[in-house]
Design an enzyme around this catalytic site. Sequence first.
Site, short mmCIF file in Angstrom:
data_model
loop_
_atom_site.label_atom_id
_atom_site.label_comp_id
_atom_site.label_asym_id
_atom_site.label_seq_id
_atom_site.Cartn_x
_atom_site.Cartn_y
_atom_site.Cartn_z
N ASN A 48 -3.97 3.40 14.07
CA ASN A 48 -3.88 1.94 14.00
C ASN A 48 -4.44 1.23 15.24
O ASN A 48 -4.71 0.03 15.20
CB ASN A 48 -2.43 1.49 13.74
N TRP A 49 -4.66 1.96 16.35
CA TRP A 49 -5.29 1.34 17.54
C TRP A 49 -6.69 0.83 17.19
O TRP A 49 -7.23 -0.03 17.87
CB TRP A 49 -5.41 2.34 18.68
N ASP A 91 4.16 0.20 4.16
CA ASP A 91 2.76 -0.21 3.97
C ASP A 91 2.65 -1.44 3.08
O ASP A 91 3.49 -1.66 2.21
CB ASP A 91 1.97 0.97 3.36
N ARG A 100 -3.03 -11.57 8.87
CA ARG A 100 -2.41 -10.24 8.77
C ARG A 100 -1.13 -10.11 9.62
O ARG A 100 -0.15 -9.53 9.18
CB ARG A 100 -3.41 -9.15 9.19
N HIS A 112 3.03 -8.68 9.17
CA HIS A 112 3.87 -7.77 9.98
C HIS A 112 5.19 -8.45 10.35
O HIS A 112 6.24 -7.81 10.33
CB HIS A 112 3.12 -7.35 11.25
N GLY A 165 -0.52 -6.23 5.26
CA GLY A 165 -1.80 -6.97 5.26
C GLY A 165 -2.08 -7.57 3.89
O GLY A 165 -2.47 -8.75 3.77
C1 IPE Z 1 0.09 4.13 7.66
O1 IPE Z 1 -0.45 3.02 7.04
C2 IPE Z 1 0.65 3.74 9.00
C3 IPE Z 1 1.82 2.86 8.97
C4 IPE Z 1 2.43 2.41 7.91
C5 IPE Z 1 2.34 2.51 10.26
P1 IPE Z 1 -2.01 2.68 7.13
O2 IPE Z 1 -2.18 1.45 6.31
O3 IPE Z 1 -2.44 2.63 8.53
O4 IPE Z 1 -2.69 3.95 6.43
P2 IPE Z 1 -4.01 4.07 5.58
O5 IPE Z 1 -5.12 3.55 6.44
O6 IPE Z 1 -3.85 3.24 4.35
O7 IPE Z 1 -4.12 5.51 5.24
C1 IPE Z 2 1.50 -1.42 7.35
O1 IPE Z 2 0.87 -2.47 6.68
C2 IPE Z 2 1.82 -1.79 8.78
C3 IPE Z 2 1.00 -1.08 9.79
C4 IPE Z 2 0.14 -0.14 9.51
C5 IPE Z 2 1.21 -1.44 11.17
P1 IPE Z 2 -0.70 -2.61 6.68
O2 IPE Z 2 -1.10 -3.51 7.80
O3 IPE Z 2 -1.37 -1.29 6.66
O4 IPE Z 2 -0.93 -3.36 5.29
P2 IPE Z 2 -2.16 -3.17 4.30
O5 IPE Z 2 -2.23 -1.72 3.95
O6 IPE Z 2 -3.39 -3.64 5.04
O7 IPE Z 2 -1.82 -4.04 3.14
MG MG Z 3 -1.93 -0.08 5.12
#
Ligand code: IPE
Ligand code: IPE
Ligand code: MG
Length: 237
Positions: A64-65, A16, A29, A33, A19
């Site tokens: 995430n979709w 995590d 963003r 990734h 972003g």
């Molecule tokens: C969990 O992270 C999913 C992945 C790392 C793939 P998210 O960023 O989607 O989770 P929340 O929204 O903070 O709970």
């Molecule tokens: C985790 O990073 C990757 C996925 C969920 C695909 P995030 O995209 O959730 O990053 P933050 O939480 O917005 O920083």
């Molecule tokens: Mg996240």
Amino acid sequence: MSEQKRIPQHIAIIMDGNGRWAEQHGKERYEGHIAGVEPVRTSLRRAAQLGVKYLTLYAFSTENWGRPQPEVDALMELFCKCIVGELPNFLEEGVRFRAIGERSRFPEQVRNNLDRAEKETAHCERITLIVALNYSSRDEITRAVQRIAARVSRGELRPEEITPQTVSSSLDTAGIPDPDLVIRTSGECRLSNFLLWQSSYAELWFPEVLWPDFTARDFDRAVEEYARRDRRFGLVK
Ligand code: IPE
Ligand code: IPE
Ligand code: MG
């Protein structure tokens, strides 16, 4: 306890913070990734060196979709490219690849690449890399319950014969030992629908580092922290 015993057999990582990393660097963003790919390679390499046998990475949740379409598209493109792009490395390093999650929703090319990576690395034995894609625990458990109910309705299984082992072996992770250590980067202290059944007795570690900044040193720190934990499994010493 021997040195060997302090190494977790299975480490699972909620990757995590991509972003936030992108935002901090004035980038889009999706660039976060892309920057998250190198720490995957680093962690896999370090895990194998330390003798970890299973590494599970949460790459895309069923939730995430709901992200903006350009971000979802960029992630699909990245999965497509990386899975096949990393294949020669997997073969060279003895990495068995396996995906968990419901893959029918993915574009055909992603599905084909997943199938191919699983088939071509099936003989590899040094470490198993499990990638959770379109994965969530509630979805996985629901699908497992459907499978078990179907067996009951066919008369293959009586309800009173259902045990925790029946459930475990009906999950996507069938045959994979439960994680010993779950790491979530970026300082968030939640599991976000990840391996809820399997992590019942896992040790949890929530470092502040954002995933794209995660290094081999951070991986070592997590393993060192794990070695200090006293796992009791509900018993007394
Ligand atoms: C969990 O992270 C999913 C992945 C790392 C793939 P998210 O960023 O989607 O989770 P929340 O929204 O903070 O709970
Ligand atoms: C985790 O990073 C990757 C996925 C969920 C695909 P995030 O995209 O959730 O990053 P933050 O939480 O917005 O920083
Ligand atoms: Mg996240």
